[in-house]
Design a protein around this motif. Structure first.
Motif, PDB file in Angstrom:
ATOM      1  N   SER A 183      -8.095  -5.428   7.911  1.00  0.00           N
ATOM      2  CA  SER A 183      -8.404  -6.231   9.094  1.00  0.00           C
ATOM      3  C   SER A 183      -7.897  -5.559  10.369  1.00  0.00           C
ATOM      4  O   SER A 183      -8.591  -5.501  11.375  1.00  0.00           O
ATOM      5  CB  SER A 183      -7.784  -7.620   8.967  1.00  0.00           C
ATOM      6  OG  SER A 183      -8.386  -8.334   7.912  1.00  0.00           O
ATOM      7  N   LEU A 184      -6.669  -5.035  10.311  1.00  0.00           N
ATOM      8  CA  LEU A 184      -6.081  -4.362  11.472  1.00  0.00           C
ATOM      9  C   LEU A 184      -6.594  -2.935  11.604  1.00  0.00           C
ATOM     10  O   LEU A 184      -6.904  -2.467  12.695  1.00  0.00           O
ATOM     11  CB  LEU A 184      -4.553  -4.365  11.345  1.00  0.00           C
ATOM     12  CG  LEU A 184      -3.770  -3.792  12.513  1.00  0.00           C
ATOM     13  CD1 LEU A 184      -4.023  -4.596  13.785  1.00  0.00           C
ATOM     14  CD2 LEU A 184      -2.268  -3.768  12.203  1.00  0.00           C
ATOM     15  N   ILE A 185      -6.681  -2.251  10.475  1.00  0.00           N
ATOM     16  CA  ILE A 185      -7.163  -0.866  10.448  1.00  0.00           C
ATOM     17  C   ILE A 185      -8.402  -0.815   9.555  1.00  0.00           C
ATOM     18  O   ILE A 185      -8.343  -1.169   8.378  1.00  0.00           O
ATOM     19  CB  ILE A 185      -6.081   0.085   9.900  1.00  0.00           C
ATOM     20  CG1 ILE A 185      -4.847   0.059  10.813  1.00  0.00           C
ATOM     21  CG2 ILE A 185      -6.612   1.507   9.771  1.00  0.00           C
ATOM     22  CD1 ILE A 185      -3.593   0.544  10.163  1.00  0.00           C
ATOM     23  N   ALA A 186      -9.499  -0.362  10.114  1.00  0.00           N
ATOM     24  CA  ALA A 186     -10.752  -0.292   9.350  1.00  0.00           C
ATOM     25  C   ALA A 186     -10.779   1.003   8.541  1.00  0.00           C
ATOM     26  O   ALA A 186     -11.403   1.988   8.938  1.00  0.00           O
ATOM     27  CB  ALA A 186     -11.945  -0.369  10.293  1.00  0.00           C
ATOM     28  N   TYR A 187     -10.096   0.977   7.412  1.00  0.00           N
ATOM     29  CA  TYR A 187     -10.046   2.165   6.567  1.00  0.00           C
ATOM     30  C   TYR A 187     -11.442   2.521   6.053  1.00  0.00           C
ATOM     31  O   TYR A 187     -12.034   1.768   5.282  1.00  0.00           O
ATOM     32  CB  TYR A 187      -9.138   1.924   5.359  1.00  0.00           C
ATOM     33  CG  TYR A 187      -7.672   1.782   5.669  1.00  0.00           C
ATOM     34  CD1 TYR A 187      -6.894   2.887   6.011  1.00  0.00           C
ATOM     35  CD2 TYR A 187      -7.054   0.535   5.599  1.00  0.00           C
ATOM     36  CE1 TYR A 187      -5.537   2.755   6.278  1.00  0.00           C
ATOM     37  CE2 TYR A 187      -5.695   0.385   5.858  1.00  0.00           C
ATOM     38  CZ  TYR A 187      -4.946   1.502   6.202  1.00  0.00           C
ATOM     39  OH  TYR A 187      -3.613   1.371   6.465  1.00  0.00           O
ATOM     40  N   GLU A 188     -11.943   3.656   6.450  1.00  0.00           N
ATOM     41  CA  GLU A 188     -13.262   4.086   6.002  1.00  0.00           C
ATOM     42  C   GLU A 188     -13.200   4.462   4.523  1.00  0.00           C
ATOM     43  O   GLU A 188     -12.262   5.126   4.095  1.00  0.00           O
ATOM     44  CB  GLU A 188     -13.721   5.303   6.822  1.00  0.00           C
ATOM     45  CG  GLU A 188     -15.223   5.509   6.782  1.00  0.00           C
ATOM     46  CD  GLU A 188     -15.693   6.605   7.736  1.00  0.00           C
ATOM     47  OE1 GLU A 188     -16.714   7.221   7.454  1.00  0.00           O
ATOM     48  OE2 GLU A 188     -15.011   6.822   8.750  1.00  0.00           O
ATOM     49  N   THR A 189     -14.130   4.001   3.756  1.00  0.00           N
ATOM     50  CA  THR A 189     -14.281   4.255   2.305  1.00  0.00           C
ATOM     51  C   THR A 189     -13.245   3.530   1.433  1.00  0.00           C
ATOM     52  O   THR A 189     -13.198   3.771   0.231  1.00  0.00           O
ATOM     53  CB  THR A 189     -14.250   5.771   1.949  1.00  0.00           C
ATOM     54  OG1 THR A 189     -12.912   6.277   2.069  1.00  0.00           O
ATOM     55  CG2 THR A 189     -15.204   6.576   2.806  1.00  0.00           C
ATOM     56  N   LEU A 190     -12.459   2.627   1.998  1.00  0.00           N
ATOM     57  CA  LEU A 190     -11.519   1.879   1.149  1.00  0.00           C
ATOM     58  C   LEU A 190     -12.272   1.085   0.088  1.00  0.00           C
ATOM     59  O   LEU A 190     -11.868   1.048  -1.081  1.00  0.00           O
ATOM     60  CB  LEU A 190     -10.655   0.937   1.996  1.00  0.00           C
ATOM     61  CG  LEU A 190      -9.654   0.065   1.226  1.00  0.00           C
ATOM     62  CD1 LEU A 190      -8.651   0.916   0.458  1.00  0.00           C
ATOM     63  CD2 LEU A 190      -8.921  -0.887   2.181  1.00  0.00           C
TER      64      LEU A 190
END
Length: 242
Positions: free
Chosen positions: A113-120
Motif C-alpha cells: 500500500s505504501l510502496i508499490a513493489y513491482e512484481t510482488l
C-alpha cells in the motif's frame, strides 16, 4: 466452525514473522498462519510487516533499500532480550517449503500500500504454485488494486480484501472485485454482518482478535476465521466454547 490463524505466527509469545513464531503456531494447533511479504532491493520476497526494519530488528532502513544477503544478517528477535536467540527474516520460499509438510493454511498479506513493489504479486504467486499450495493459500492486502491483479494472475488462489473502517454495501464491492472474502477490523463485525456474509458466500476473517470476550463473540457470530497473536490461548478458548 471458526478457524484460528496465527497472526504473524504466534506473535504474542514469539518474534513476529519468524520461523520460530510459525513453528510455535503449528505446535499450538493453529489452523493457519498469517504473514506479510515485501521485496528486498534485489527483488527477493521476504517475510516482514513494516516497510522498515527498525521496529522488529537490530538494523535500520527500508526493506526496499536492503539486499537479501544484508537483510539475513539482521536479528528479527532483537527485541526479545536474547530469549529466542538469532532469528533471521525469512524468505517466503523458506516458509512455504516448511508449510508444505504441515496441514496448515497460509494467509499471505501483500504489503504494497505504501510502496508499490513491482512484481510482488507475480513472485508471490510463483512461489505458492512451486509448492503446490494454491488451495491452502489466501492472498490479502489493503491495496485492492493488487488483489484484483492477483485474481487475474491466479484465479485458483483465494483473495480477500483488508479494511479497517466499515464498508457500505460490502457485498456489492466484493462482487465487483471478484474477491472471495473480507478481512475487516473486528470492531466492524456484527452478528448481522456475519450472517449476511454467510448467506452470500463471502468469507469473513476479522483481525486482530486477542481478548477473550471478543474471541467468544466472534465464535458466536460464526465467522470463518480469526487472526490472533495468541493461537494457543485462542484454541483453548475455542474448545471451552459451547
Amino acid at each position: 466452525m471458526t478457524l484460528i490463524f496465527a497472526h504473524r505466527g504466534a506473535a504474542g509469545t514469539h518474534p513476529e514473522n519468524t520461523m520460530a513464531a510459525f513453528i510455535e503456531a503449528e505446535k499450538a494447533g493453529a489452523d493457519g498462519i498469517e504473514l506479510d511479504v515485501q521485496l528486498t532491493k534485489d527483488g527477493e520476497v521476504v517475510v516482514i510487516h513494516d516497510e522498515t526494519v527498525d521496529r522488529t530488528t537490530d538494523g535500520s532502513g527500508w526493506v526496499k533499500d536492503i539486499t537479501y544477503r544484508e537483510l539475513r544478517r539482521l536479528n528479527a528477535a532483537a527485541m526479545w532480550d536474547g530469549k529466542h536467540g538469532h532469528c533471521p527474516i525469512p524468505h517466503l520460499e523458506e516458509v512455504l517449503a516448511w508449510l508444505s509438510s504441515t496441514r496448515m493454511a497460509v494467509n499471505i498479506e501483500l504489503k504494497n500500500s505504501l510502496i508499490a513493489y513491482e512484481t510482488l504479486e507475480q513472485k508471490t504467486i510463483s512461489l505458492v504454485r512451486r509448492y503446490g499450495l494454491e488451495k491452502r493459500t489466501i492472498l490479502s492486502s489493503f491495496n485492492h488494486h493488487s488483489m484484483r491483479l492477483c485474481r487475474t494472475l491466479a484465479p485458483e488462489i483465494e483473495t480477500a480484501l483488508l479494511y479497517i473502517e466499515p464498508l457500505y454495501a460490502p457485498w456489492t464491492y466484493v462482487r465487483a472485485m471478484n474477491a472471495d472474502g473480507v478481512h475487516p477490523h473486528y470492531r466492524t463485525v456484527t452478528a448481522e454482518f456475519a450472517a449476511e456474509a454467510r448467506r452470500r458466500g463471502v468469507a469473513v476473517r476479522p483481525f486482530t482478535v486477542n481478548k477473550r470476550n471478543v474471541m467468544k463473540t466472534m465464535f458466536a457470530y460464526g465467522v470463518d476465521a480469526v487472526f490472533t497473536d495468541y493461537p494457543r490461548q485462542a484454541k483453548q478458548w475455542k474448545e471451552k466454547t459451547p
